[in-house]
Design an enzyme around this catalytic site. Structure first.
Site, PDB file in Angstrom:
ATOM      1  N   HIS A 142       0.833  -1.201   0.000  1.00 23.47           N
ATOM      2  CA  HIS A 142       0.000   0.000   0.000  1.00 23.47           C
ATOM      3  C   HIS A 142       0.870   1.254   0.000  1.00 23.47           C
ATOM      4  O   HIS A 142       2.083   1.184   0.205  1.00 23.47           O
ATOM      5  CB  HIS A 142      -0.933   0.023   1.217  1.00 23.47           C
ATOM      6  CG  HIS A 142      -2.105  -0.884   1.079  1.00 23.47           C
ATOM      7  ND1 HIS A 142      -2.061  -2.205   1.466  1.00 23.47           N
ATOM      8  CD2 HIS A 142      -3.353  -0.671   0.580  1.00 23.47           C
ATOM      9  CE1 HIS A 142      -3.242  -2.768   1.224  1.00 23.47           C
ATOM     10  NE2 HIS A 142      -4.036  -1.863   0.686  1.00 23.47           N
ATOM     11  N   LYS A 146      -0.611   4.980   4.477  1.00 24.75           N
ATOM     12  CA  LYS A 146      -1.508   4.050   5.175  1.00 24.75           C
ATOM     13  C   LYS A 146      -1.014   3.814   6.596  1.00 24.75           C
ATOM     14  O   LYS A 146       0.185   3.562   6.817  1.00 24.75           O
ATOM     15  CB  LYS A 146      -1.605   2.727   4.419  1.00 24.75           C
ATOM     16  CG  LYS A 146      -2.615   1.751   5.026  1.00 24.75           C
ATOM     17  CD  LYS A 146      -2.843   0.565   4.105  1.00 24.75           C
ATOM     18  CE  LYS A 146      -3.803  -0.446   4.732  1.00 24.75           C
ATOM     19  NZ  LYS A 146      -5.141   0.130   5.009  1.00 24.75           N
TER      20      LYS A 146
END
Length: 251
Positions: A142, A146
């Site tokens: 990600h 995040k």
């Protein structure tokens, strides 16, 4: 027309959701919720939901976990169906969801992508054939903003795998050290963070002389925004209870 309260309206997902909702002839954003009361959008944005008087059919929550108690408390007190896409929720938050779902419709899923949920269903059905002789690992990637790790989606896939196994596996989060040999009853989950990766998940079945790999790559945030709108449309009119994306897939 479905009237939506959008929580987390100033974030990147909030902006994407506004575009997807506006493009859908059956949905519209009538109010927003954010830490700051914005005045630049074509609908009112509140940082204090006691001031919100718009007629709302469903809430989509794509915000920060710190804001979750306020938005969920508002939904619960007004019995407004809510789609929860915020990750990193606490045990207290999850307990509140379970209790609230007895009173009104609550949609909670780790991933709003149709593809991810189809893969989860497939994994549950296929892993029994691979239980013997294959080591199972999950790698998730990600963007560097995040907060939580591993991703909720990685855990969703791990749980889907365990659901299909006769002997449940223990989750191991990364490895480090000179004595980190893999155990037979282990399911490894590894998190990578960098750049602007929207989301990548790989499930690896490593056997003797063969490897099976199941991959899902989200190329943009639109995948999740479109899933959130589908979930909102599905949730309106439902009886009190817990709902998730698997129900939308099977609907």
């Amino acid at each position: 027309m479905i009237n939506i309260l959008l929580s987390g309206v100033s974030g990147a997902m909030g902006a994407t959701l506004q575009q997807i909702i506006a493009a859908n002839p059956d949905t519209q954003v009538v109010a927003g919720f954010d830490q700051q009361a914005l005045t630049t959008l074509p609908f009112p944005v509140y940082n204090d939901l006691t001031k919100c008087n718009e007629a709302i059919d469903v809430i989509i929550d794509f915000s920060h976990f710190a804001a979750f108690p306020a938005i969920f408390g508002f939904a619960r007190s007004h019995k407004i169906p809510i789609v929860i896409a915020t990750t990193g929720l606490s045990e207290a938050d999850l307990a509140a969801i379970d209790e609230g779902a007895k009173e009104f419709p609550v949609f909670k899923t780790a991933n709003l992508s149709l593809g991810i949920n189809l893969i989860a269903k497939m994994l549950t059905e296929m892993v029994a054939k691979l239980e013997q002789g294959f080591d199972i690992e999950i790698i998730e990637k990600h963007h560097n903003k995040k907060l939580d790790a591993p991703s909720g989606t990685a855990l969703l896939l791990a749980d889907a795998i365990n659901d299909g196994l006769a002997t449940k596996k223990d989750y191991t989060y990364g490895r480090y050290g000179r004595d980190a040999k893999r155990s037979d009853n282990e399911l490894g989950i590894h998190a990578i963070r960098g750049g602007t990766i929207p989301g990548e998940h790989s499930v690896i079945f490593a056997g003797n002389d063969e490897i099976i790999e199941v991959n899902h790559i989200a190329l943009s945030k639109k995948v999740f925004a479109e899933g959130a709108v589908k979930a909102a449309q599905f949730l309106v009119g439902q009886a009190p209870g817990r709902y998730d994306m698997a129900m939308v897939v099977n609907d």
